[in-house]
Design an enzyme around this catalytic site. Sequence first.
Site, PDB file in Angstrom:
ATOM      1  N   GLU A 180       0.702  -1.103  -0.156  1.00  0.00           N
ATOM      2  CA  GLU A 180       0.054  -0.010   0.009  1.00  0.00           C
ATOM      3  C   GLU A 180       0.755   1.409   0.067  1.00  0.00           C
ATOM      4  OE1 GLU A 180      -2.756   0.318   3.308  1.00  0.00           O
ATOM      5  OE2 GLU A 180      -3.544   2.297   2.565  1.00  0.00           O
ATOM      6  N   LYS A 189      -2.490  -1.931  -3.364  1.00  0.00           N
ATOM      7  CA  LYS A 189      -3.481  -1.069  -2.756  1.00  0.00           C
ATOM      8  C   LYS A 189      -2.890   0.273  -2.943  1.00  0.00           C
ATOM      9  CE  LYS A 189      -6.072   0.009   1.588  1.00  0.00           C
ATOM     10  NZ  LYS A 189      -6.725  -0.565   2.649  1.00  0.00           N
TER      11      LYS A 189
HETATM   12  P1  13P Z   1      -9.205   4.187   3.982  1.00  0.00           P
HETATM   13  O1  13P Z   1     -10.049   3.836   2.830  1.00  0.00           O
HETATM   14  O2  13P Z   1      -9.959   4.851   4.996  1.00  0.00           O
HETATM   15  O3  13P Z   1      -8.135   5.412   3.209  1.00  0.00           O
HETATM   16  O4  13P Z   1      -8.370   3.148   4.856  1.00  0.00           O
HETATM   17  C1  13P Z   1      -7.812   2.322   4.149  1.00  0.00           C
HETATM   18  C2  13P Z   1      -6.471   1.928   4.706  1.00  0.00           C
HETATM   19  O5  13P Z   1      -6.477   0.616   5.125  1.00  0.00           O
HETATM   20  C3  13P Z   1      -5.381   2.718   5.243  1.00  0.00           C
HETATM   21  O6  13P Z   1      -4.330   2.088   5.526  1.00  0.00           O
END
Ligand code: 13P
Length: 340
Positions: free
Chosen positions: A178, A220
Amino acid sequence: MSTETELQQTIEDMVDDYRGILAADESLPTIKKRFDPIGVESTEETRRAYRSLLLTTPGLGQYLSGVILFEETLGQKDDAGHPLPEVAWAQKIVPGVKVDQGKGPLPEAPGDLITYGLDGLAERLEQYKEQGARFAKWREVYPITTHNPTALGRRANAEMLARYAAVCQSLGIVPIVEPEVLMDGDHEIDRCAVVTEQVLHEVFHALYLHKVKLEWMILKPNMVLPGKDCRRAPPKEVAEATLKVLRRTVPAAVPSINFLSGGQGPEEATLNLNAINQLRGNAPWQLSISYGRALQQPVLEAWRGKAENVAAAQQALLKRARLNSLARQGQYDPEMEETA
Ligand code: 13P
């Protein structure tokens, strides 16, 4: 089961063409921020009650294939005494865990941040795996300013993501990678596009150097959006900008791209996902969600910490999960918000 078989099986259980992932992995400070506005004190018990509510939602497995948990949740049980990872898997929702441990400034790169948690990661993952986790998540954040992220920041953050992902795969755990370019600021969408392209380019270069198997990971990313203090962009513009950057940077071997919501409202996040899937053409990856706030905000508002609101809160979750499943297939219409 060999490590390779485990990784392949987890990908098969998590990736299809209609479901998404729920991010319910808020750290202690973050869940407090979510509970404060609804007047709920964050205690081990309120967090257990809330996350049990999410995972025991009847029918949720029709729309979700994975849930990211906070490590505490791996050891908690629902009201009937079943471990929460088992409760998730009973609905064919694969349990996973957030493994990064906070962030701080990156030395020599003013304004850039770096995430902590690589030391002892293998040992922690082994324990989480015993508790039922089959995938993990690690987030690096990239604030946009006139000079951030710097080249050093992009390089250092990519290196962290790649090292984490390599450790995960060596233990048969699928890594969710991510890199989040933040929405904070008043920059235009074009600036977000340039930065996201640079960031993803660097991330996939580092993943290559560290021999991460792209077939057994999930990306992600953020969507390409204007800063939140700038104008809002229509979904078509967001979708075109996002797909352009992803096509330039994400190899076809990656099975699934699951967006974070990053501060978009629930309906905005569903609309943008829908536009992306309508315009996806022959894109080689699944284009789905791993939303935290955009799935949970209506749930928290319906729940407010009260047992008598649990059913309504679960309905709110099911509604958002279902509408995002439709958006995932490019079949969402905002009018469904009233009738769903
Ligand atoms: P949000 O969809 O609220 O941005 O959260 C996703 C997430 O896992 C952030 O690390």
